[in-house]
Every structure is written in structure tokens, then in C-alpha cells.
Design an enzyme around this catalytic site. Structure first.
Site, PDB file in Angstrom:
ATOM      1  N   PRO A  13       0.830  -1.216   0.000  1.00 12.51           N
ATOM      2  CG  PRO A  13      -0.140  -1.146   2.127  1.00 12.51           C
ATOM      3  CD  PRO A  13       0.728  -1.984   1.245  1.00 12.51           C
ATOM      4  CG  ASP A  14      -0.452   4.881  -2.152  1.00 14.05           C
ATOM      5  OD1 ASP A  14      -1.337   4.680  -1.300  1.00 14.05           O
ATOM      6  OD2 ASP A  14      -0.697   5.425  -3.247  1.00 14.05           O
ATOM      7  CG  PHE A  15       2.704   6.976   3.215  1.00 15.90           C
ATOM      8  CD1 PHE A  15       2.653   5.729   3.808  1.00 15.90           C
ATOM      9  CD2 PHE A  15       3.822   7.773   3.449  1.00 15.90           C
ATOM     10  CE1 PHE A  15       3.686   5.269   4.594  1.00 15.90           C
ATOM     11  CE2 PHE A  15       4.855   7.329   4.241  1.00 15.90           C
ATOM     12  CZ  PHE A  15       4.793   6.071   4.807  1.00 15.90           C
ATOM     13  NE  ARG A  16       1.293  12.462   1.565  1.00 14.75           N
ATOM     14  CZ  ARG A  16       2.511  12.003   1.845  1.00 14.75           C
ATOM     15  NH1 ARG A  16       3.005  10.997   1.141  1.00 14.75           N
ATOM     16  NH2 ARG A  16       3.215  12.519   2.826  1.00 14.75           N
ATOM     17  CG  ASN A  87       8.953   3.136  -3.253  1.00 13.04           C
ATOM     18  OD1 ASN A  87       8.339   4.096  -2.783  1.00 13.04           O
ATOM     19  ND2 ASN A  87       8.650   2.589  -4.411  1.00 13.04           N
ATOM     20  CG  ASP A  89       9.086  -1.404  -1.817  1.00 12.70           C
ATOM     21  OD1 ASP A  89      10.165  -1.413  -2.441  1.00 12.70           O
ATOM     22  OD2 ASP A  89       8.059  -0.846  -2.258  1.00 12.70           O
ATOM     23  CG  HIS A 106      12.346   8.926   2.012  1.00 10.03           C
ATOM     24  ND1 HIS A 106      11.081   9.142   1.533  1.00 10.03           N
ATOM     25  CD2 HIS A 106      12.991  10.119   1.891  1.00 10.03           C
ATOM     26  CE1 HIS A 106      10.969  10.405   1.132  1.00 10.03           C
ATOM     27  NE2 HIS A 106      12.121  11.013   1.334  1.00 10.03           N
TER      28      HIS A 106
HETATM   29  P1  CNA Z   1       2.462   8.732  -1.753  1.00  5.84           P
HETATM   30  O1  CNA Z   1       2.458  10.101  -1.173  1.00  5.84           O
HETATM   31  O2  CNA Z   1       1.620   7.697  -1.104  1.00  5.84           O
HETATM   32  O3  CNA Z   1       1.997   8.914  -3.289  1.00  5.84           O
HETATM   33  C1  CNA Z   1       1.833   7.838  -4.149  1.00  5.84           C
HETATM   34  C2  CNA Z   1       1.463   8.383  -5.528  1.00  5.84           C
HETATM   35  O4  CNA Z   1       1.416   7.305  -6.441  1.00  5.84           O
HETATM   36  C3  CNA Z   1       0.102   9.094  -5.592  1.00  5.84           C
HETATM   37  O5  CNA Z   1       0.187  10.204  -6.461  1.00  5.84           O
HETATM   38  C4  CNA Z   1      -0.823   8.001  -6.202  1.00  5.84           C
HETATM   39  O6  CNA Z   1      -1.899   8.539  -6.930  1.00  5.84           O
HETATM   40  C5  CNA Z   1       0.158   7.302  -7.112  1.00  5.84           C
HETATM   41  N1  CNA Z   1      -0.182   5.898  -7.364  1.00  5.84           N
HETATM   42  C6  CNA Z   1      -0.435   4.929  -6.443  1.00  5.84           C
HETATM   43  N2  CNA Z   1      -0.631   3.754  -7.055  1.00  5.84           N
HETATM   44  C7  CNA Z   1      -0.522   3.997  -8.394  1.00  5.84           C
HETATM   45  C8  CNA Z   1      -0.644   3.193  -9.542  1.00  5.84           C
HETATM   46  N3  CNA Z   1      -0.920   1.881  -9.472  1.00  5.84           N
HETATM   47  N4  CNA Z   1      -0.457   3.772 -10.747  1.00  5.84           N
HETATM   48  C9  CNA Z   1      -0.170   5.091 -10.876  1.00  5.84           C
HETATM   49  N5  CNA Z   1      -0.044   5.907  -9.810  1.00  5.84           N
HETATM   50  C10 CNA Z   1      -0.218   5.362  -8.580  1.00  5.84           C
HETATM   51  O7  CNA Z   1       3.921   8.153  -1.869  1.00  5.84           O
HETATM   52  P2  CNA Z   1       5.283   8.928  -2.131  1.00  5.84           P
HETATM   53  O8  CNA Z   1       6.272   7.860  -2.412  1.00  5.84           O
HETATM   54  O9  CNA Z   1       5.133  10.037  -3.074  1.00  5.84           O
HETATM   55  O10 CNA Z   1       5.551   9.554  -0.693  1.00  5.84           O
HETATM   56  C11 CNA Z   1       6.733   9.495  -0.106  1.00  5.84           C
HETATM   57  C12 CNA Z   1       6.765   8.549   1.127  1.00  5.84           C
HETATM   58  C13 CNA Z   1       5.946   7.307   0.971  1.00  5.84           C
HETATM   59  C14 CNA Z   1       8.148   8.049   1.297  1.00  5.84           C
HETATM   60  O11 CNA Z   1       8.661   8.539   2.493  1.00  5.84           O
HETATM   61  C15 CNA Z   1       8.083   6.519   1.338  1.00  5.84           C
HETATM   62  O12 CNA Z   1       9.000   5.998   2.259  1.00  5.84           O
HETATM   63  C16 CNA Z   1       6.708   6.233   1.708  1.00  5.84           C
HETATM   64  N6  CNA Z   1       6.135   4.893   1.392  1.00  5.84           N
HETATM   65  C17 CNA Z   1       6.869   3.927   0.770  1.00  5.84           C
HETATM   66  C18 CNA Z   1       6.286   2.708   0.483  1.00  5.84           C
HETATM   67  C19 CNA Z   1       7.111   1.661  -0.192  1.00  5.84           C
HETATM   68  O13 CNA Z   1       8.283   1.521   0.106  1.00  5.84           O
HETATM   69  N7  CNA Z   1       6.534   0.926  -1.135  1.00  5.84           N
HETATM   70  C20 CNA Z   1       4.946   2.454   0.807  1.00  5.84           C
HETATM   71  C21 CNA Z   1       4.228   3.480   1.442  1.00  5.84           C
HETATM   72  C22 CNA Z   1       4.829   4.688   1.724  1.00  5.84           C
END
Ligand code: CNA
Length: 257
Positions: A13-16, A87, A89, A106
Site C-alpha cells: 500500500p502507498d501512504f496517500r 521506497n 520496500d 528515505h
Molecule cells: P504517496 O504520497 O503515497 O503517493 C503515491 C502516488 O502514487 C500518488 O500520487 C498516487 O496517486 C500514485 N499511485 C499509487 N498507485 C498507483 C498506480 N498503481 N499507478 C499510478 N499511480 C499510482 O507516496 P510517495 O512515495 O510520493 O511519498 C513518499 C513517502 C511514501 C516516502 O517517504 C516513502 O518511504 C513512503 N512509502 C513507501 C512505500 C514503499 O516503500 N513501497 C509504501 C508506502 C509509503
């Protein structure tokens, strides 16, 4: 440049993202506010919410998808100058992108440090405790061992400052799956030369792509679909599939598309 959106197709899952994002699903951790999970003062008081989250994001639970393998292909073709990722992960490393080609801005779960005596550990040493829901403690001083993830207010890894030499050299910038809301990472998108084309592959327009430079291109929608379109246009589809098949043979389960 990449963010959590390149890993959502792998099931991380993402954050936002409303509804599915981690910030919308933190109620179970009883946090005063969502961001507290990455605040040092809160962590010293109560590390449990961070370790619940760590259990979910810990490397090894998920597989890289087409977006990660695309970057690996760029590297194989000597087209990658560097991948800057937010990321944590570990899917970039798992896709075979060498650590020296990565800036994990990060931090990473690959290593960890005791918050008390600063002794260093390999992330794998913490895995059994993290997976069992036990807070990892330093065998020497009994302090809490924290994975080397950058918390709010902590300094970014020294490698991050490599951007000062990388970005002026780039002749194309690809930005994928990030809300570009976290500084100083987000600001990097503006550090390529003004004449350099920038391609955003993301669900929505974000950050400096909203004010559009003349040579910006936006490929809006699902990141895997966007990368697939780009790879097709480049005539690399077969090569990418061959690379993914080879990776899937090495991995215990099938690579997700
Ligand atoms: P965020 O703020 O959650 O943004 C994610 C972005 O990706 C948003 O604009 C979404 O609309 C877009 N998005 C999500 N899924 C899709 C998809 N399938 N196709 C197209 N677009 C998509 O995450 P950011 O990385 O911008 O924020 C930074 C934080 C999130 C960092 O500090 C990370 O460490 C942190 N994070 C990392 C992970 C991971 O390692 N996978 C997971 C969750 C949060």
C-alpha cells in the site's frame, strides 16, 4: 525518480491513496496522528506502530512488478544514470538494480542501528522478531534496534547528495508513482536542466508537473499500464518479458505484472 505508486501493483500500500493508503488505515495503531508513525519522539515512547507497519513493508514479502523491471532493463541497456527512490520496500534491489545505481533517499530495511549504543545490524537479523510482532532489541545493551528508515526530521543518507552531480547530467527524467509531496526529494524534479524532457507516469498530475515545463510529458493512469505503453513504443516489450521471466525463474513465486 520513484515513489510508493510503483509498488502498489506489487501489493504494497502507498501512504496517500484515499481508502487503500496506509495513512487511511492507521486507526488500528492508535496514533495521535498518522505521521507520528515516522516521528522519533513518538518512536522512543512507543515503537509498536512503526514495527506493525515494518512487518507489512519488510523486504521479502512482495515481488517487483513491471515498473521495477523496466528500470532494471534501462540499466542493462546502459541508459540508467541513477534511480532515486523514496521506497523502503527493497523491490528495486530485488529486481536486480545494483545498489550503486540506487539512491534510497528515505533509507532502507537492509540495515538497522541500535537507538541506544548505535551498534549496526543487517536487516535480515531483525526479520524473525519483526515477523513475530516482537520489538527487536540489541543483544548488547537491550536498546531498541531501528531499521535505517529515515524518520521526519532525520538527515537523509549521504548518498542523497549525489543528486548535485547526477541531475545536471541527466538528459531525460522519468518520474513514476509519487505524489511529490515530500521534500527535499520532491524538489529534485526541478533540478534537471530546463531543456531536459521530463516524463511523469502517475495516476494524477503532481508537484512541478502541474505548472508544466514546455517539454513535460504526462502519461496519466496506472503506472504499469504507462510503463507498458512506453516500453512498447521503444520496441523493448520482448526483452522486458524475457528479463521478467528470468527473474521469475529465480524467485520462489511468480513475478507480478
Ligand atoms: P504517496 O504520497 O503515497 O503517493 C503515491 C502516488 O502514487 C500518488 O500520487 C498516487 O496517486 C500514485 N499511485 C499509487 N498507485 C498507483 C498506480 N498503481 N499507478 C499510478 N499511480 C499510482 O507516496 P510517495 O512515495 O510520493 O511519498 C513518499 C513517502 C511514501 C516516502 O517517504 C516513502 O518511504 C513512503 N512509502 C513507501 C512505500 C514503499 O516503500 N513501497 C509504501 C508506502 C509509503
Amino acid at each position: 525518480m520513484a515513489g510508493a505508486g510503483i509498488s502498489t501493483p506489487s501489493g504494497v500500500p502507498d501512504f496517500r491513496s484515499p481508502g487503500s493508503g496506509l495513512y487511511d488505515n492507521l486507526q488500528q495503531y492508535e496514533l495521535p496522528y498518522a505521521e507520528a508513525v515516522f516521528e522519533l519522539s513518538f518512536f522512543h515512547q512507543n515503537p509498536r506502530p512503526f514495527f506493525s507497519l515494518a512487518k507489512e513493508l519488510y523486504p521479502g514479502n512482495h515481488r517487483p512488478n513491471l515498473s521495477h523491471h523496466f528500470v532494471r532493463l534501462l540499466h542493462t541497456k546502459r541508459q540508467l544514470l541513477r534511480m532515486y527512490t523514496q521506497n523502503i520496500d527493497g523491490l528495486e534491489r530485488q529486481a536486480g538494480i545494483p545498489p550503486e545505481m540506487l539512491v534510497e533517499a528515505h533509507g532502507t530495511f537492509a540495515t538497522a542501528t541500535c537507538t541506544s549504543c548505535l551498534r549496526e545490524y543487517e536487516g535480515e537479523e531483525l526479520r524473525p522478531d519483526v515477523m513475530r510482532g516482537v520489538i527487536p532489541k540489541c543483544p548488547t545493551c537491550k536498546g531498541v534496534v531501528k531499521p535505517d528508515i529515515v524518520f521526519f526530521g532525520e538527515e537523509l543518507p549521504r548518498r542523497f547528495f549525489q543528486y548535485l552531480t547526477d541531475f545536471p547530467q541527466a538528459d531525460l527524467l522519468i518520474v513514476m508513482g509519487t505524489s511529490l509531496e515530500v521534500e527535499p526529494f520532491a524538489g529534485l524534479a526541478g533540478s534537471v536542466r530546463g531543456s531536459v524532457p521530463r516524463l511523469l507516469i502517475n495516476r494524477d498530475p503532481v508537484g512541478s508537473f502541474c505548472g508544466r515545463r514546455p517539454r513535460d510529458v504526462l502519461l496519466l493512469g496506472d503506472v504499469v499500464a504507462g510503463v507498458r505503453t512506453l516500453v512498447h513504443a521503444l520496441g523493448w516489450t520482448q526483452e522486458l518479458h524475457a528479463l521478467m521471466e528470468a527473474a521469475a525463474e529465480k524467485a520462489p513465486t511468480k513475478t507480478e505484472e
